[in-house]
Design an enzyme around this catalytic site. Structure first.
Site, short mmCIF file in Angstrom:
data_model
loop_
_atom_site.label_atom_id
_atom_site.label_comp_id
_atom_site.label_asym_id
_atom_site.label_seq_id
_atom_site.Cartn_x
_atom_site.Cartn_y
_atom_site.Cartn_z
N LYS A 17 0.81 -1.22 0.00
CA LYS A 17 0.00 0.00 0.00
C LYS A 17 0.84 1.27 0.00
O LYS A 17 0.63 2.16 -0.80
CB LYS A 17 -0.82 0.01 1.30
CG LYS A 17 -2.27 -0.02 1.12
CD LYS A 17 -3.03 -0.04 2.44
CE LYS A 17 -2.33 -0.45 3.68
NZ LYS A 17 -2.25 0.53 4.71
N ARG A 93 -9.70 3.04 9.24
CA ARG A 93 -9.31 1.70 9.65
C ARG A 93 -10.42 1.02 10.44
O ARG A 93 -10.27 -0.13 10.82
CB ARG A 93 -8.07 1.79 10.53
CG ARG A 93 -6.83 1.12 9.93
CD ARG A 93 -5.75 1.26 10.97
NE ARG A 93 -4.54 0.55 10.69
CZ ARG A 93 -3.50 1.05 10.06
NH1 ARG A 93 -3.57 2.23 9.54
NH2 ARG A 93 -2.40 0.33 9.94
N ARG A 130 10.53 -6.06 5.27
CA ARG A 130 10.32 -4.64 4.94
C ARG A 130 11.29 -3.76 5.72
O ARG A 130 11.50 -3.95 6.91
CB ARG A 130 8.89 -4.25 5.27
CG ARG A 130 8.62 -2.77 5.09
CD ARG A 130 7.14 -2.48 5.07
NE ARG A 130 6.52 -2.53 6.38
CZ ARG A 130 5.22 -2.35 6.57
NH1 ARG A 130 4.42 -2.13 5.55
NH2 ARG A 130 4.72 -2.39 7.79
N ARG A 162 10.97 -1.07 10.89
CA ARG A 162 10.06 -0.42 11.82
C ARG A 162 9.98 -1.21 13.10
O ARG A 162 9.97 -2.44 13.09
CB ARG A 162 8.66 -0.33 11.19
CG ARG A 162 8.51 0.85 10.28
CD ARG A 162 7.23 0.83 9.50
NE ARG A 162 6.05 0.42 10.23
CZ ARG A 162 4.82 0.44 9.73
NH1 ARG A 162 4.63 0.88 8.51
NH2 ARG A 162 3.80 0.04 10.44
N ARG A 173 -1.40 -7.12 14.38
CA ARG A 173 -1.99 -6.14 13.45
C ARG A 173 -2.86 -6.83 12.41
O ARG A 173 -3.90 -6.31 12.01
CB ARG A 173 -0.88 -5.33 12.75
CG ARG A 173 -0.11 -4.44 13.69
CD ARG A 173 0.45 -3.19 13.06
NE ARG A 173 1.19 -3.34 11.84
CZ ARG A 173 2.49 -3.64 11.78
NH1 ARG A 173 3.17 -3.88 12.86
NH2 ARG A 173 3.09 -3.69 10.61
P1 AMP Z 1 0.65 1.97 9.40
O1 AMP Z 1 1.90 2.69 9.06
O2 AMP Z 1 -0.53 2.40 8.55
O3 AMP Z 1 0.83 0.47 9.42
O4 AMP Z 1 0.24 2.40 10.90
C1 AMP Z 1 1.08 2.08 11.99
C2 AMP Z 1 0.28 2.06 13.27
O5 AMP Z 1 -0.28 3.34 13.52
C3 AMP Z 1 -0.92 1.12 13.26
O6 AMP Z 1 -0.55 -0.22 13.56
C4 AMP Z 1 -1.80 1.73 14.35
O7 AMP Z 1 -1.29 1.44 15.64
C5 AMP Z 1 -1.58 3.22 14.11
N1 AMP Z 1 -2.58 3.76 13.15
C6 AMP Z 1 -2.34 4.24 11.90
N2 AMP Z 1 -3.48 4.64 11.31
C7 AMP Z 1 -4.47 4.42 12.21
C8 AMP Z 1 -5.88 4.62 12.19
N3 AMP Z 1 -6.51 5.10 11.12
N4 AMP Z 1 -6.58 4.26 13.30
C9 AMP Z 1 -5.97 3.76 14.38
N5 AMP Z 1 -4.65 3.55 14.47
C10 AMP Z 1 -3.88 3.86 13.39
#
Ligand code: AMP
Length: 221
Positions: A17, A93, A130, A162, A173
């Site tokens: 993504k 989300r 990654r 990360r 997740r």
């Molecule tokens: P990502 O980089 O999109 O994988 O986001 C990393 C982490 O940020 C996620 O595992 C959540 O803990 C938090 N996060 C990101 N976007 C959201 C969202 N829309 N709602 C809730 N938590 C979020």
């Protein structure tokens, strides 16, 4: 060429993504709004939001809906997003976030909602290798044995794994995706707004399918 667009990209973490969103944001000349990147920036800056988000992210949980909705509502008010559009990556989300986004974007509706679909076992393999630029968010694939950190080709920042890309956090997740985020597919599907793209193809092929889905959604009927 059509430029300017408002898009939501959904998909399991590791579905490619982030990379596809970055590429599309250059293609359509619109900001790539990644809520994960916004939260990681807040963690680096040590803000109040950052302190809260750090623990939640590392535990593989979701930050509360109210906080996320406020953050995105504010971001979408900025001139670049108002004038040109945006690509939302990682938001909504949850169905509550999607309902709030419908209210926020009522005057300038979303053009397309796209799910990049990659099976769970394939994303586990992808996320484990990654590596991500701390500064610009560009993703890379580790082949093993590289220097850590290595230097980002796009911006010269540090490329690292990360902190939330450990096996436990990844599985957590993915479970959370099934319970909290996959209901979005029904939500948008029932409204006839969802396009599903097979994300297991090559990155160039996935990009071609994404842009043709976006262009089709914006063609006057
Ligand atoms: P990502 O980089 O999109 O994988 O986001 C990393 C982490 O940020 C996620 O595992 C959540 O803990 C938090 N996060 C990101 N976007 C959201 C969202 N829309 N709602 C809730 N938590 C979020």
């Amino acid at each position: 060429m059509i430029t300017g667009v408002r898009l939501i990209i959904i998909g399991r973490q590791g579905a490619g993504k982030g990379t596809q969103c970055l590429r599309m944001s250059r293609h359509y000349v619109v900001p790539h709004i990644s809520t994960g990147d916004m939260l990681r920036a807040a963690v680096r800056e040590g803000t109040e939001l950052g302190r809260l988000a750090e623990q939640v992210i590392q535990a593989g949980r979701l930050v509360g809906d109210e906080i996320m909705i406020g953050l995105v509502a504010e971001r979408l008010q900025q001139d670049d997003a108002r004038n040109r559009g945006y690509i939302l990556d990682g938001f909504p989300r949850t169905v509550a976030q999607a309902e709030a986004l419908d209210r926020i974007s009522v005057d300038r509706p979303i053009d397309a909602v796209i799910d990049i679909d990659v099976p769970r076992d394939m994303v586990i393999a992808r996320i484990s290798s990654r590596r991500t630029c701390r500064d610009c968010g560009t993703n890379y694939t580790s082949k093993g044995g590289e220097h850590s950190p290595w230097i980002c080709d796009s911006c010269g920042g540090d490329v690292v794994q990360r902190a939330d890309d450990t096996p436990d956090a990844i599985n957590q997740r993915l479970d959370l995706y099934e319970s909290q985020t996959s209901p979005l597919l029904d939500y948008y599907g029932r409204q006839g707004r969802l396009t599903v793209i097979d994300g297991s193809a090559s990155p160039d092929e996935v990009f071609a399918r994404l842009t043709s889905a976006v262009d089709a959604s914006r063609r006057p009927s």
